[in-house]
Structures are given as structure tokens and as C-alpha cells.
Design a protein around this motif. Structure first.
Motif, PDB file in Angstrom:
ATOM      1  N   LEU A 161       0.824  -1.206   0.000  1.00 45.51           N
ATOM      2  CA  LEU A 161       0.000   0.000   0.000  1.00 45.51           C
ATOM      3  C   LEU A 161       0.861   1.260   0.000  1.00 45.51           C
ATOM      4  O   LEU A 161       0.541   2.238  -0.680  1.00 45.51           O
ATOM      5  CB  LEU A 161      -0.941  -0.004   1.203  1.00 45.51           C
ATOM      6  CG  LEU A 161      -2.193  -0.866   1.056  1.00 45.51           C
ATOM      7  CD1 LEU A 161      -2.865  -1.075   2.412  1.00 45.51           C
ATOM      8  CD2 LEU A 161      -3.161  -0.233   0.070  1.00 45.51           C
ATOM      9  N   ARG A 162       1.965   1.230   0.740  1.00 43.82           N
ATOM     10  CA  ARG A 162       2.868   2.380   0.737  1.00 43.82           C
ATOM     11  C   ARG A 162       3.481   2.582  -0.643  1.00 43.82           C
ATOM     12  O   ARG A 162       3.584   3.714  -1.137  1.00 43.82           O
ATOM     13  CB  ARG A 162       3.976   2.196   1.789  1.00 43.82           C
ATOM     14  CG  ARG A 162       3.523   2.456   3.223  1.00 43.82           C
ATOM     15  CD  ARG A 162       4.715   2.556   4.164  1.00 43.82           C
ATOM     16  NE  ARG A 162       5.363   1.267   4.345  1.00 43.82           N
ATOM     17  CZ  ARG A 162       5.059   0.403   5.303  1.00 43.82           C
ATOM     18  NH1 ARG A 162       4.089   0.689   6.171  1.00 43.82           N
ATOM     19  NH2 ARG A 162       5.699  -0.742   5.418  1.00 43.82           N
ATOM     20  N   ASN A 163       3.877   1.484  -1.271  1.00 42.28           N
ATOM     21  CA  ASN A 163       4.474   1.575  -2.608  1.00 42.28           C
ATOM     22  C   ASN A 163       3.471   2.067  -3.642  1.00 42.28           C
ATOM     23  O   ASN A 163       3.792   2.890  -4.506  1.00 42.28           O
ATOM     24  CB  ASN A 163       5.034   0.216  -3.027  1.00 42.28           C
ATOM     25  CG  ASN A 163       6.254  -0.186  -2.212  1.00 42.28           C
ATOM     26  OD1 ASN A 163       6.960   0.658  -1.669  1.00 42.28           O
ATOM     27  ND2 ASN A 163       6.505  -1.486  -2.110  1.00 42.28           N
ATOM     28  N   VAL A 164       2.238   1.537  -3.567  1.00 42.05           N
ATOM     29  CA  VAL A 164       1.187   1.966  -4.496  1.00 42.05           C
ATOM     30  C   VAL A 164       0.896   3.450  -4.313  1.00 42.05           C
ATOM     31  O   VAL A 164       0.768   4.205  -5.287  1.00 42.05           O
ATOM     32  CB  VAL A 164      -0.098   1.125  -4.301  1.00 42.05           C
ATOM     33  CG1 VAL A 164      -1.265   1.746  -5.065  1.00 42.05           C
ATOM     34  CG2 VAL A 164       0.131  -0.306  -4.786  1.00 42.05           C
ATOM     35  N   GLU A 165       0.797   3.878  -3.064  1.00 45.62           N
ATOM     36  CA  GLU A 165       0.520   5.292  -2.793  1.00 45.62           C
ATOM     37  C   GLU A 165       1.628   6.189  -3.335  1.00 45.62           C
ATOM     38  O   GLU A 165       1.356   7.209  -3.983  1.00 45.62           O
ATOM     39  CB  GLU A 165       0.372   5.514  -1.288  1.00 45.62           C
ATOM     40  CG  GLU A 165       0.118   6.967  -0.927  1.00 45.62           C
ATOM     41  CD  GLU A 165      -0.022   7.186   0.573  1.00 45.62           C
ATOM     42  OE1 GLU A 165       0.297   8.302   1.026  1.00 45.62           O
ATOM     43  OE2 GLU A 165      -0.448   6.253   1.277  1.00 45.62           O
TER      44      GLU A 165
END
Length: 263
Positions: A161-165
Motif C-alpha cells: 500500500l505504501r508503494n502503491v501510494e
């Protein structure tokens, strides 16, 4: 003359002699041979193209396609005759194409709104491809599913989720597909989970230039929902920063029919 200078001079003479021998041996047209500057420039272009490809491959790791199936589209595949109102479909394709030309020199957000299966995602993908920039595709349903999974608190999902964000904030062209499908009135006051709200708020802020009061990077949004419905699902500040108000940046698929599976 120093020893080093003598060596360099001899090396240069040797290269010149070898070049002359090759030209004579293969009967080359000297005038048609590329200059050193032309060779260096082409090498630079090839290196930049390779770097661009590598960067796109890295960004592509964080695409969230519907059902994990990659989708692609360009303007050559747009088929107005599949619609009963083919003239309107043709105008939609034309408007999207003209916007893509404008967007090569101007950063804009574009909204595609209408019923499911009418071609919103297709034209968003076509514009993105025409811009020839790094692209990220995010299905909001797939994004919301990451928050709903039983593993949502696992380190792997949190890191994803951090990478996608980060990718959503930094990518040149972001496609947010089916905005609103992740909403449900059972969640809080806005219809979308609190964590999803916070992520989209950070993305909306990250893609906006507050100093110049304009979007910083292109976002293409497709939705089946009206502005009012989206504002009921999301904090209105998010919608204000993502959804363009100008009609020339909105492509409305009015009276278009669902043609999915008919092509």
C-alpha cells in the motif's frame, strides 16, 4: 612534444588510416556516413529510451488492474459504429484525441463519466498512451480490496500500500478507474473507509501544486457516478482536487450503451 602526446598522435593517425582502408575496401559513401556528433546523439537517445523503458517497468509493478488482468488501448481501436449513436461516439473519440494533443503541452485532469461498458476506460488509456509518459493504472475496487483483505495488517500488504501510494503520487499519468465503485454508505459519513479516504486525500494533495493552484501531474478519472454521489462518498476536498470542473476536461458518455463483449 611529450611522449604522451606522441602516443595520442600516433593513435589518431592509426584510426584515420584504418578508417580510410575500410572506406576503400567496402566502397563506402563518405558523405552518407554519420558524423561523430550524430553517433553520440543517437547513443544518447538510445540510452534515454532504455532508461525510460526501465522506469516504466518499475512503475508497472504497482499497477492495479481489474481482476489483475492488464488492459491496453489506443485510438486506432476506437469503434464508434459499435454504438447505436455512432456519431456521438465518434465525437467522444475526437474530443479525447484533441485533449491528448493539448495535454502534451499542458497538464490537465480529465473526467470520463457515464454508464458501465461505454468506453470510458478505453479512451482514458488511449489518451495516456498518446502522451508517451510513465503511466500507472489503479482500479479503485482493487485498491479498496487491499484494505479489506484479512491480511491488511500484514507487513507485506502494508508495504504494498505504501508503494502503491508513492507511485500514485509520483507517476506522470495516473489513471484512477471506476472511482466510486469502492463506496458504500455503510462507511462513516462519506461512504468510503477511513483508510481509503486518507490515502486518496494524500494522493490528491501530492498531485496538486498549491503554490500555483493547479494540478502538478495528469490524472485521468473514470466513474459511473455523478459529482453529488462522489461528494457523498469522499471528502469534498478530495473530489475538488481530482475532478475537473471545466466542461472541456469532461467527457460525458451520455446515451451510450454497454458494448462490452461486443467487439
Amino acid at each position: 612534444m611529450t611522449l604522451g602526446a606522441n602516443i595520442m598522435n600516433d593513435f589518431g593517425n592509426t584510426l584515420s588510416r584504418k578508417r580510410a582502408e575500410l572506406i576503400k575496401k567496402y566502397e563506402l559513401d563518405v558523405e552518407s556516413l554519420p558524423t561523430k556528433e550524430e553517433i553520440d546523439n543517437q547513443t544518447r537517445i538510445n540510452a534515454l529510451d532504455k532508461l525510460k523503458q526501465q522506469k516504466q517497468e518499475a512503475w508497472s509493478t504497482w499497477n492495479l488492474y481489474p481482476a489483475h488482468q492488464k488492459i491496453q488501448f489506443d485510438f486506432s481501436k476506437w469503434k464508434p459504429d459499435m454504438q447505436e449513436d455512432s456519431e456521438n461516439a465518434r465525437e467522444l473519440g475526437k474530443k479525447a484525441y484533441l485533449l491528448s494533443k493539448r495535454m502534451k503541452n499542458e497538464t490537465l485532469n480529465v473526467l470520463f463519466v457515464g454508464a458501465p461498458g461505454t468506453g470510458k476506460t478505453s479512451l482514458a488509456l488511449a489518451i495516456a498512451k498518446e502522451l508517451d509518459k510513465h503511466i500507472l493504472f489503479i482500479s479503485t475496487a482493487e485498491l479498496a480490496a487491499l484494505f479489506d483483505t484479512d491480511l491488511r495488517n500484514s507487513p507485506d500488504i502494508k508495504q504494498k500500500l505504501r508503494n502503491v501510494e508513492n507511485a500514485m503520487i509520483g507517476i506522470d499519468v495516473l489513471i484512477i478507474d471506476d472511482l466510486g465503485t469502492e463506496g458504500s454508505m455503510r462507511f462513516k459519513n462519506f461512504g468510503v473507509t477511513e483508510k481509503m479516504q486518507h490515502l486518496m486525500y494524500r494522493v490528491a494533495n501530492g498531485r496538486f501544486n498549491f503554490e500555483k493552484n493547479k494540478v502538478a501531474r495528469t490524472t485521468l478519472i473514470t466513474t459511473n457516478n455523478t459529482d453529488e454521489e462522489l461528494n457523498n462518498m469522499y471528502d469534498p476536498k478530495i473530489i475538488s482536487r481530482l475532478i475537473p470542473k471545466k466542461q472541456e476536461q469532461r467527457i460525458a458518455f451520455n446515451n451510450m450503451k454497454d458494448v462490452r463483449g461486443m467487439g
